[in-house]
Design a protein around this motif. Structure first.
Motif, PDB file in Angstrom:
ATOM      1  N   SER A 154       0.845  -1.200   0.000  1.00 25.75           N
ATOM      2  CA  SER A 154       0.000   0.000   0.000  1.00 25.75           C
ATOM      3  C   SER A 154       0.881   1.251   0.000  1.00 25.75           C
ATOM      4  CB  SER A 154      -0.857   0.009   1.266  1.00 25.75           C
ATOM      5  OG  SER A 154      -0.014   0.094   2.400  1.00 25.75           O
ATOM      6  N   GLU A 210      -6.324  -0.536 -10.592  1.00 23.81           N
ATOM      7  CA  GLU A 210      -6.813   0.265  -9.468  1.00 23.81           C
ATOM      8  C   GLU A 210      -5.921   0.118  -8.240  1.00 23.81           C
ATOM      9  OE1 GLU A 210     -10.910  -0.834  -8.955  1.00 23.81           O
ATOM     10  OE2 GLU A 210     -11.465   0.211 -10.820  1.00 23.81           O
ATOM     11  N   GLU A 243      -4.135   3.256  -6.550  1.00 20.92           N
ATOM     12  CA  GLU A 243      -4.326   3.596  -5.144  1.00 20.92           C
ATOM     13  C   GLU A 243      -2.986   3.940  -4.483  1.00 20.92           C
ATOM     14  OE1 GLU A 243      -7.171   0.820  -3.003  1.00 20.92           O
ATOM     15  OE2 GLU A 243      -5.502   0.886  -1.559  1.00 20.92           O
TER      16      GLU A 243
END
Lengths: 440, 440
Positions: free
Chosen positions: B14, B76, B80
């Motif tokens: 992330s 996506e 992100e």
């Protein structure tokens, strides 16, 4: 009930010993077939008759004058026994045949065999048993190899209708009559062969110890006697250097499931050790015995990703095989293997083996260590007792011994431990103490 | 000072994780060459990007409609991260190339490699480092085998004047441009190859654990971290099932003597584990680690007088080799040997092997036991500490574990123990407790 009874040299060294043997045999009429050794030592610095025979034959071969004197000494030794037993037996004829044969170069093995031959003559006369010359019933081939099947055939036929007999141990002959001997201690083998041939119920092996010992008495003072040992355990302990019985003596009786009973001529009341095919009798101690040998060396081989290379181990062992060297153990880690071999076999071929390993498997590292000893801790009781390995290695650690190798396969009957030669006796003591002394 | 830093999938799952990685890299300017993995799981039930890529490619290959949707999900995921980092980077072009290639059947390995490729693009943009496509510098041959020498040549030339760069992990390509991947976890290998090529001072491998653990955390709760481990020890533990680092990742850096430092992206203050060629630093505990694997079986062979038969062991191993089965251990007693093999390799060839053994060496007994586990206790500290074996086997005995095999060669770096599969976890616990818990 048929028993074969074999007596060792010290049991037959003198008339006094012969009388003990006579009492033993007469005490049990199933003791029908007697295998005598040659007279052993009567006292510590005495010479065994077999050694006298070798010396005498040497003198005859070199045509040295003392030959006759030496032969006379041997004859006196036997005469002393005959006189002591009060027998009227004369060995004059036998000795003149021996003298002639020695002069004619009958061979060292023939010479050595006369010790048992003559003792058998006396034993037969003393007991009133039939004398059967081993040369007629124990058969060797022309190359001096024992012929088991042929012997079994001849021997069983010959003994079929013989109620009691004395058959000298240690030797036999080709069917042409050339005498050959087993290796030293071979009377044990003769007894075993006879027991097999007549399908004896028991093979009693009478010696000067009260059985098979848990450890070598040269290392452990007054070690405990093993009550019952299996053939497998015995084979493992004798392979590792424990002695009482000639190694080849196990196989003939083992095949037939005949138990061996090691007994003490000087302590006939002691029950000795029973050697059996298998037993459900619980052993007295967790271990049955501990024995070992010095004089090994290890060849340590390291190679990255060895474990992924099919055939690696086989190729390494093939190098040893090509040099005629048998390996004892091959412990392996990840990317490492170690080959334990007898130093005496390995030493002179060391460089060929190392070169062969380099050619065969391109190792990263090859290292050697010599002067190693292997110790075998053997016992059917180890299977049922957890923690045996823990006790062994804790004991060795307390004794400050560095363990160089551990090998335990799935037989769970033994653990084999590599230590330095210089730690050998200490290791045996430590193991004996932890399993036997703490339990007595 | 040159460091190669590799980050695992969870370290790059992330934007938040990317920021941690960025902080780590910027904290030390010698962290010049960065090897990213593909984004891993952000939470327990998350899907790794690499798995999404496999699924997506499968859909493309089967011309299923959801292909486009699946690819969009992947895009996506990256977007992100880009957004979270506030970058202006666009991956539109890359994704249209990927879409086209998937439709053209570029292959599963190509598909899988895009996870690292794309993450590398983001990382390079985020750090301001040069992006170098692994397809240009990590070389495979036509059969998909990694070409170490050619790669070293190309890579070291390419990086010679590059101060800082991002090179995606896990994949490379033939010189014709066909993409190939290492096996799963192969980014570790890429990092190691890069470290070797540039002769790095250190190869930092950042993961989600604070180093290499003494034992498997699935068996031992919160196991201790190993401070320093040698390549040898690591190889032994990873062979036996311990994982953190891809096995092939060790060899390139080991050859150059470059230490690896396993670090935790989430706990950058932790020193992690140093993996070194050798060290005189005393280990904290006697053992460095304990690991093992289930799924072995043993073939026990017994034959009278086996030890006298030169070539016996070699012949037995040859039977396994002819069936393509590698053996793990060959503990041997007197007249017995046991061969430990992987059950999965052995099972289908069981009967051929048994028949082969009978033909090759005429054994008296052959017995098999399956569902066995091997446990390796590894540690350079064992060499210096007497009594290690005693402690291990006492601990196992207290835990009521039957020891099926023990193997310790002269490396003295490990002891390998065979137990039942069902005793495996208990054995690991017992060993961990006796060496680590009693010392904390």
């Amino acid at each position: 009930m048929k028993k074969v009874v074999k007596f060792g040299g010290s049991s037959l060294a003198s008339a006094e010993q012969f009388q003990k043997v006579g009492d033993i045999i007469r005490a049990d009429e199933s003791r029908r077939y007697v295998i005598p050794s040659a007279p052993g030592k009567r006292f510590t610095d005495d010479i065994k008759v077999t050694d006298m025979l070798y010396e005498c034959y040497q003198a005859a071969a070199e045509k040295r004058k003392e030959f006759k004197n030496l032969l006379r000494c041997i004859q006196e030794r036997y005469q002393e026994i005959i006189d002591g037993l009060g027998l009227s037996l004369s060995l004059e004829e036998e000795f003149s045949v021996i003298e002639q044969s020695f002069k004619n170069g009958a061979g060292e093995q023939y010479a050595a065999s006369r010790g048992e031959f003559l003792n058998g003559k006396i034993m037969a006369a003393y007991l009133g048993y039939e004398f059967i010359d081993a040369a007629e019933v124990i058969i060797f081939d022309e190359n001096g190899s024992f012929e088991a099947d042929r012997t079994d055939e001849i021997l069983s036929a010959r003994l079929e209708n013989v109620k009691t007999a004395v058959i000298p141990g240690f030797y036999g002959a080709t069917e042409d009559g050339v005498v050959h001997t087993f290796s030293r201690g071979g009377s044990d083998v003769t007894g075993s062969i006879v027991a097999k041939a007549i399908k004896a119920d028991l093979y009693e092996n009478w010696t000067d110890v009260s059985g098979f010992l848990v450890a070598d008495p040269r290392i452990i003072k007054d070690p405990q006697v093993i009550e019952t040992i299996t053939y497998r355990e015995l084979r493992e302990l004798s392979y590792m250097g424990a002695t009482v019985l000639h190694e080849d003596a196990i196989f003939p009786v083992r095949k037939e499931g005949i138990p061996i009973n090691i007994r003490n001529t000087n302590e006939p009341e002691d029950k000795g050790t029973f050697i059996v095919e298998s037993t459900c009798r619980k052993p007295k101690y967790t271990i049955t015995g501990v024995a070992g040998k010095k004089g090994f060396c290890s060849i340590y081989i390291e190679k990255s990703m060895m474990n992924a290379e099919i055939g690696f181990g086989r190729k390494v062992l093939q190098v040893f095989e090509e040099q005629g060297i048998s390996f004892e153990h091959v412990p392996s880690g990840i990317d490492t293997m170690t080959v334990f071999v007898h130093q005496s076999e390995f030493e002179e071929k060391e460089q060929q083996v190392i070169a062969g390993i380099h050619r065969a498997v391109q190792p990263d590292v090859v290292e050697m260590e010599s002067d190693l000893a292997l110790v075998a801790v053997v016992g059917r009781g180890m299977r049922a007792t957890r923690g045996t390995a823990g006790r062994i290695f804790s004991a060795l650690a307390h004794a400050n011994i560095n363990v160089k190798m551990i090998d335990q396969g799935s037989s769970e009957l033994n653990i084999i431990i590599g230590v330095k030669d210089s730690d050998f006796e200490t290791a045996i003591k430590a193991i004996y103490d932890i399993f036997i002394m703490t339990q007595i």
